[in-house]
Design an enzyme around this catalytic site. Structure first.
Site, PDB file in Angstrom:
ATOM      1  N   HIS A  53       4.237  -4.130   6.713  1.00 57.51           N
ATOM      2  CA  HIS A  53       3.707  -2.837   6.290  1.00 57.51           C
ATOM      3  C   HIS A  53       2.858  -2.276   7.423  1.00 57.51           C
ATOM      4  O   HIS A  53       2.318  -3.028   8.246  1.00 57.51           O
ATOM      5  CB  HIS A  53       2.839  -2.988   5.048  1.00 57.51           C
ATOM      6  CG  HIS A  53       3.613  -3.243   3.801  1.00 57.51           C
ATOM      7  ND1 HIS A  53       3.201  -2.767   2.579  1.00 57.51           N
ATOM      8  CD2 HIS A  53       4.752  -3.927   3.570  1.00 57.51           C
ATOM      9  CE1 HIS A  53       4.068  -3.147   1.641  1.00 57.51           C
ATOM     10  NE2 HIS A  53       5.011  -3.854   2.225  1.00 57.51           N
ATOM     11  N   GLU A  55      -0.154  -0.991   7.448  1.00 61.37           N
ATOM     12  CA  GLU A  55      -1.547  -1.445   7.449  1.00 61.37           C
ATOM     13  C   GLU A  55      -1.685  -2.849   8.030  1.00 61.37           C
ATOM     14  O   GLU A  55      -2.602  -3.122   8.812  1.00 61.37           O
ATOM     15  CB  GLU A  55      -2.121  -1.458   6.016  1.00 61.37           C
ATOM     16  CG  GLU A  55      -2.106  -0.116   5.332  1.00 61.37           C
ATOM     17  CD  GLU A  55      -0.890   0.116   4.446  1.00 61.37           C
ATOM     18  OE1 GLU A  55      -1.062   0.717   3.371  1.00 61.37           O
ATOM     19  OE2 GLU A  55       0.218  -0.299   4.825  1.00 61.37           O
ATOM     20  N   CYS A  83      -0.746  -0.597  -0.940  1.00 59.98           N
ATOM     21  CA  CYS A  83      -0.215  -1.430  -2.024  1.00 59.98           C
ATOM     22  C   CYS A  83      -1.172  -2.604  -2.244  1.00 59.98           C
ATOM     23  O   CYS A  83      -2.141  -2.769  -1.506  1.00 59.98           O
ATOM     24  CB  CYS A  83       1.188  -1.930  -1.637  1.00 59.98           C
ATOM     25  SG  CYS A  83       1.165  -3.196  -0.346  1.00 59.98           S
ATOM     26  N   CYS A  86      -1.588  -4.871   0.943  1.00 63.06           N
ATOM     27  CA  CYS A  86      -2.364  -4.236   2.002  1.00 63.06           C
ATOM     28  C   CYS A  86      -3.826  -4.067   1.593  1.00 63.06           C
ATOM     29  O   CYS A  86      -4.724  -4.244   2.418  1.00 63.06           O
ATOM     30  CB  CYS A  86      -1.733  -2.911   2.392  1.00 63.06           C
ATOM     31  SG  CYS A  86      -0.118  -3.149   3.173  1.00 63.06           S
TER      32      CYS A  86
END
Length: 173
Positions: A53, A55, A83, A86
């Site tokens: 992801h 992040e 999410c 993260c």
């Protein structure tokens, strides 16, 4: 242009790059003392890994650049609400403030479905939502609109190919 907008625009550039690569367009930057120290974009499809992801990538790069896992002097700018994975990484990295653009009603864990930052963990980042929210949302909407159109065209082409193959078989008989 505000400082928040400046850094969110940097995250948006990364989101656009992710979209160009066929990834869901999410970009993130980690900022420390007015400088970007980590950049990331969604690469789950490219890397074939659920952990890639934006992040996580930005936090990882910031930790390497700053030489430690505690990012308590850093802010994170991300185009989409984090999410749960993260949000957990943000808490564990001790990020000071999270700025995000678009909300995520399906997986957002900073207010949409749940706000993990409000739970009594050992660190609770501050949060600012909606920074360039319309622009961030539009990148996502445009990406998924194009994806749906491509899938529709592919289905139509497959149907056309099947009809053509059927007609060809009929003509051969």
């Amino acid at each position: 242009m505000t400082e928040q907008e400046k850094y969110m625009k940097a995250a948006l550039r990364l989101a656009h790059k992710a979209a160009e690569e066929g990834e869901v367009p999410v970009g993130a930057v980690v900022v420390c003392d007015g400088k970007i120290v980590g950049r990331g974009r969604n690469r789950r499809e490219t890397k074939k890994n659920a952990l890639h992801h934006a992040e996580i990538e930005a936090i990882n790069k910031a930790c390497k650049k700053l030489g430690g896992w505690r990012l308590h002097r850093c802010d994170l700018y991300v185009t989409l609400e984090p999410c749960p994975m993260c949000a957990g990484a943000i808490i564990n990295a001790r990020i000071k403030t999270v700025y995000y653009g678009a909300t995520d009603p399906k997986a957002g864990s900073c207010g949409s479905l749940i706000n993990l930052f409000e739970l009594p963990y050992n660190h609770q980042p501050a949060m600012v939502s909606g920074v360039l929210g319309e622009q961030c949302a539009e990148v996502l909407k445009s990406f998924f609109r194009t994806l749906r159109e491509k899938r529709k065209m592919l289905r139509m082409q497959q149907k056309s190919d099947a009809v053509e193959a059927f007609d060809h078989r009929i003509q051969e008989k």
